[in-house]
Write an enzyme that holds these catalytic residues in place. Structure first.
Site, PDB file in Angstrom:
ATOM      1  N   LYS A   1      43.597  46.107  70.772  1.00 32.78           N
ATOM      2  CA  LYS A   1      41.844  46.316  70.488  1.00 32.78           C
ATOM      3  C   LYS A   1      41.594  46.886  69.101  1.00 32.78           C
ATOM      4  O   LYS A   1      40.682  46.564  68.533  1.00 32.78           O
ATOM      5  CB  LYS A   1      41.325  47.123  71.638  1.00 32.78           C
ATOM      6  CG  LYS A   1      41.146  46.163  73.097  1.00 32.78           C
ATOM      7  CD  LYS A   1      40.826  47.317  74.124  1.00 32.78           C
ATOM      8  CE  LYS A   1      41.078  46.270  75.356  1.00 32.78           C
ATOM      9  NZ  LYS A   1      41.196  46.967  76.500  1.00 32.78           N
TER      10      LYS A   1
ATOM     11  N   GLN B   1      40.434  52.126  79.585  1.00 33.48           N
ATOM     12  CA  GLN B   1      41.421  51.191  80.150  1.00 33.48           C
ATOM     13  C   GLN B   1      42.047  51.333  81.496  1.00 33.48           C
ATOM     14  O   GLN B   1      42.225  52.378  81.949  1.00 33.48           O
ATOM     15  CB  GLN B   1      42.573  51.063  79.035  1.00 33.48           C
ATOM     16  CG  GLN B   1      43.874  50.264  79.358  1.00 33.48           C
ATOM     17  CD  GLN B   1      43.205  48.855  79.086  1.00 33.48           C
ATOM     18  OE1 GLN B   1      42.541  48.721  78.097  1.00 33.48           O
ATOM     19  NE2 GLN B   1      43.843  47.842  79.802  1.00 33.48           N
TER      20      GLN B   1
ATOM     21  N   ASP C   1      32.410  46.954  78.635  1.00 32.83           N
ATOM     22  CA  ASP C   1      33.238  46.216  79.743  1.00 32.83           C
ATOM     23  C   ASP C   1      32.192  45.516  80.704  1.00 32.83           C
ATOM     24  O   ASP C   1      32.591  44.612  81.317  1.00 32.83           O
ATOM     25  CB  ASP C   1      33.975  47.357  80.449  1.00 32.83           C
ATOM     26  CG  ASP C   1      35.472  47.151  79.910  1.00 32.83           C
ATOM     27  OD1 ASP C   1      35.924  46.085  79.640  1.00 32.83           O
ATOM     28  OD2 ASP C   1      36.215  48.173  80.035  1.00 32.83           O
TER      29      ASP C   1
HETATM   30  N1  GUN Z   1      42.398  46.316  82.447  1.00 36.26           N
HETATM   31  C1  GUN Z   1      42.652  45.017  82.299  1.00 36.26           C
HETATM   32  N2  GUN Z   1      41.426  44.595  81.852  1.00 36.26           N
HETATM   33  C2  GUN Z   1      40.488  45.452  81.611  1.00 36.26           C
HETATM   34  C3  GUN Z   1      39.301  45.092  80.739  1.00 36.26           C
HETATM   35  O1  GUN Z   1      38.755  44.011  80.408  1.00 36.26           O
HETATM   36  N3  GUN Z   1      38.699  46.454  80.644  1.00 36.26           N
HETATM   37  C4  GUN Z   1      39.353  47.533  81.027  1.00 36.26           C
HETATM   38  N4  GUN Z   1      38.575  48.579  80.688  1.00 36.26           N
HETATM   39  N5  GUN Z   1      40.608  47.520  81.558  1.00 36.26           N
HETATM   40  C5  GUN Z   1      41.226  46.557  81.779  1.00 36.26           C
END
Ligand code: GUN
Length: 295
Positions: free
Chosen positions: A55, A99, A122
């Site tokens: 990311k 996350q 998100d």
């Molecule tokens: N963990 C797995 N997929 C995601 C996601 O799309 N966003 C976040 N914040 N954590 C994750």
């Protein structure tokens, strides 16, 4: 023999990121703000570390500002909420991602509800969840958005298609069902208690696999010609003693029956970060009262 068309999410996401990079540059040319994304990582889960590293790299490549907060696994919930509050108050941060999963002593819900709704890239905050289900403007979860882009690119108009979503998570299953419904599909959400899951899957023109169980969906569960979107990313032991990534669909079997299918890796996965970058651009423009360039 593979007969299905391969849906190349890796290439699609690459083009999307280039497009986002151009839009970020045009925002800067017009003396607009530089979109900023903050990624908060708690603990040292290896898969989460890889996601967050990717990311950060792709955020920078798109010309956006990237803020990383790496926190110890034993941080208290109170201290984590204070980090989120600090990012909420920082005008150079337009998107905040914490996350998941978080350590057991921290409530995901408490953290998600603390993120400023406008910065919730998100799309997990209850206000954004509500906006999605009522068709209001909000921020839409990234993986489901990525799946819809691939589906529309493959099939065009989705009106009237029978869509079966296997999995009912808040991150993928439920939001993608909402998006399919908004695109005029007839939607069924299946889960571990569903009766005759193979028979139900065989009714699907569009099959979304989001259960998190390696290769669970077999070739004879698939309607000939169906479009299959595999959201699963599972690590399994391979014959050569190494490990490899597979989806929730048995790809070799399914590719002989489906009309089109996403591979794992290289299908849905790369779309998630591309959509996260686009959500950050959108969030930045909205927070500054600007039109989203190229939208
Ligand atoms: N963990 C797995 N997929 C995601 C996601 O799309 N966003 C976040 N914040 N954590 C994750």
């Amino acid at each position: 023999m593979t007969t299905a068309k391969l849906i190349d999410g890796k290439a699609f996401a690459g083009q999307m990121r280039e497009n986002i990079g151009r839009r970020v540059a045009s925002l800067k040319e017009e003396h607009g703000p530089v979109p900023g994304l903050a990624a908060v990582l708690v603990g040292e889960d290896p898969a989460s570390q890889v996601y967050v590293r990717n990311k950060e790299k792709q955020t920078a490549e798109a010309g956006m500002a990237s803020v990383g907060r790496k926190l110890q696994a034993d941080i208290s919930q109170e201290d984590l909420l204070a980090v989120v509050a600090e990012l909420n108050a920082d005008p150079s941060v337009h998107g905040i991602l914490v996350q998941l999963p978080l350590p057991d002593h921290i409530s995901d819900k408490a953290v998600i509800e603390t993120i400023n709704v406008a910065k919730d890239v998100d799309g997990f905050h209850p206000v954004n969840v509500g906006a999605l289900s009522s068709g209001d403007e909000g921020l839409v979860p990234c993986t489901p958005r990525g799946c819809m882009m691939l589906l529309k690119d493959t099939l065009g108009d989705l009106t009237g298609k029978n869509a079966v979503v296997v999995g009912r998570s808040n991150i993928v299953g439920k939001p993608i069902a909402q998006l399919l419904l908004a695109a005029n599909c007839t939607v069924t959400i299946a889960h571990s208690r569903t009766q005759d899951l193979p028979g139900l899957c065989r009714t699907a023109d569009i099959l979304i696999a989001a259960v998190g169980r390696a290769q669970m969906i077999k070739g004879d569960w698939i309607k000939p010609g169906a479009t299959v979107i595999d959201v699963g990313i599972n690590r399994i032991d391979a014959d050569d003693g190494k490990s490899r990534l597979v989806g929730d669909v048995d790809f070799n079997e399914a590719a002989q029956v489906a009309g089109a299918i996403t591979p794992v890796p290289g299908g849905v996965g790369p779309m998630t970060i591309a959509c996260l970058l686009e959500n950050t651009l959108i969030a930045c423009c909205r927070q500054n009262g600007l039109e989203v360039p190229g939208a």
